[in-house]
Enzyme design. Sequence first.
Site, PDB file in Angstrom:
ATOM      1  N   GLU A 108       0.841  -1.203   0.000  1.00  0.00           N
ATOM      2  CA  GLU A 108       0.000   0.000   0.000  1.00  0.00           C
ATOM      3  C   GLU A 108       0.874   1.250   0.000  1.00  0.00           C
ATOM      4  O   GLU A 108       1.906   1.297   0.673  1.00  0.00           O
ATOM      5  CB  GLU A 108      -0.916   0.003   1.224  1.00  0.00           C
ATOM      6  CG  GLU A 108      -1.892   1.156   1.280  1.00  0.00           C
ATOM      7  CD  GLU A 108      -2.868   1.026   2.437  1.00  0.00           C
ATOM      8  OE1 GLU A 108      -3.196   2.063   3.045  1.00  0.00           O
ATOM      9  OE2 GLU A 108      -3.288  -0.114   2.754  1.00  0.00           O
ATOM     10  N   ASP A 110       0.104   5.287   0.571  1.00  0.00           N
ATOM     11  CA  ASP A 110      -1.066   5.868   1.217  1.00  0.00           C
ATOM     12  C   ASP A 110      -0.927   7.355   1.503  1.00  0.00           C
ATOM     13  O   ASP A 110       0.000   7.782   2.192  1.00  0.00           O
ATOM     14  CB  ASP A 110      -1.275   5.101   2.534  1.00  0.00           C
ATOM     15  CG  ASP A 110      -2.544   5.468   3.264  1.00  0.00           C
ATOM     16  OD1 ASP A 110      -3.445   6.059   2.654  1.00  0.00           O
ATOM     17  OD2 ASP A 110      -2.645   5.142   4.462  1.00  0.00           O
ATOM     18  N   GLU A 112      -3.394  10.149   3.414  1.00  0.00           N
ATOM     19  CA  GLU A 112      -4.624  10.412   4.158  1.00  0.00           C
ATOM     20  C   GLU A 112      -4.626  11.877   4.563  1.00  0.00           C
ATOM     21  O   GLU A 112      -3.609  12.396   5.030  1.00  0.00           O
ATOM     22  CB  GLU A 112      -4.746   9.514   5.394  1.00  0.00           C
ATOM     23  CG  GLU A 112      -4.974   8.053   5.065  1.00  0.00           C
ATOM     24  CD  GLU A 112      -5.192   7.202   6.309  1.00  0.00           C
ATOM     25  OE1 GLU A 112      -5.070   7.729   7.442  1.00  0.00           O
ATOM     26  OE2 GLU A 112      -5.493   6.005   6.156  1.00  0.00           O
TER      27      GLU A 112
END
Length: 291
Positions: A108, A110, A112
């Site tokens: 992953e 990522d 956010e």
Amino acid sequence: MVSSVHSRNGIIPFLITFHLVIMTSSMAVSGNNCFQEFEITWGGGRGKILNNGELLTLSLDKDSGSGFESKNEYLFGKIDMQIKLVPGNSAGTVTAYYLSSQGENHDEIDFEFLGNTTGEPYTVHTNLYTEGKGEREQQFHLWFDPTSDFHTFSILWNPQTIVFSVDNTPIREFKNMESKMVKFPKNQGMKLYSSIWNADQWATRGGLIKTDWTQAPFTATYTNFSANACTVGGGSSCASSADENRPWMSEILDPTAEEKLKWVQKNYMIYNYCTDAKRFPLGFPPECNAA
């Protein structure tokens, strides 16, 4: 990123090239038609594709958030998306934008975006998983308001490096350090995902500030998606394509981009797992000492 990177040919190790050959894939240059590129996967109508596919919106209210995923699965590439984040009092909300494979041992990459009260900065939280292991968090504030207009959030992923960028300015790099026993994602195809959800137990000031549901719905907006990438499951090998057809496969940060990266990390980084001695009392992860 085009102006901030340059090609370095002939450095892809044989084993990485071998993995590319055996995983059947094809070149993909995806465009800005959200109907063609994405599926709204959850949210009960809170995710919408608008303007004949030019815009995609995800919304959160007290009952549910929403999310989408790409129809294609990628193995290396340059992914760009313009995003306008939730305006106003977004405290407690998280808008996630990431590449991920499936399963317990997933990879992953990522982004956010952790909301905040009106006038306070968003926190950009980044992480990276290899074979199910993460705990590689770095966090940043931004040097602009990401809610007033669209800004481009990019992931460059190739056998040499992973670069997180904002408006063509790199904010984080994770180099391939397999020679120093640091795992690097290179075998698993990943889809692009995005979602908005409530995380007021931790997202804003460690959970001290809760989501103000009187401000709902909270909406993030997406446009101008681009994927210059290899897609898993196509009919020809990406590894057999000429370098001029896939310059992102050998892109690395040039000296100008490296200076931009240092500027961001000096002025806007607010957390780095590689300096958190309390979290790692027995010693930092190997990549922290291998860079």
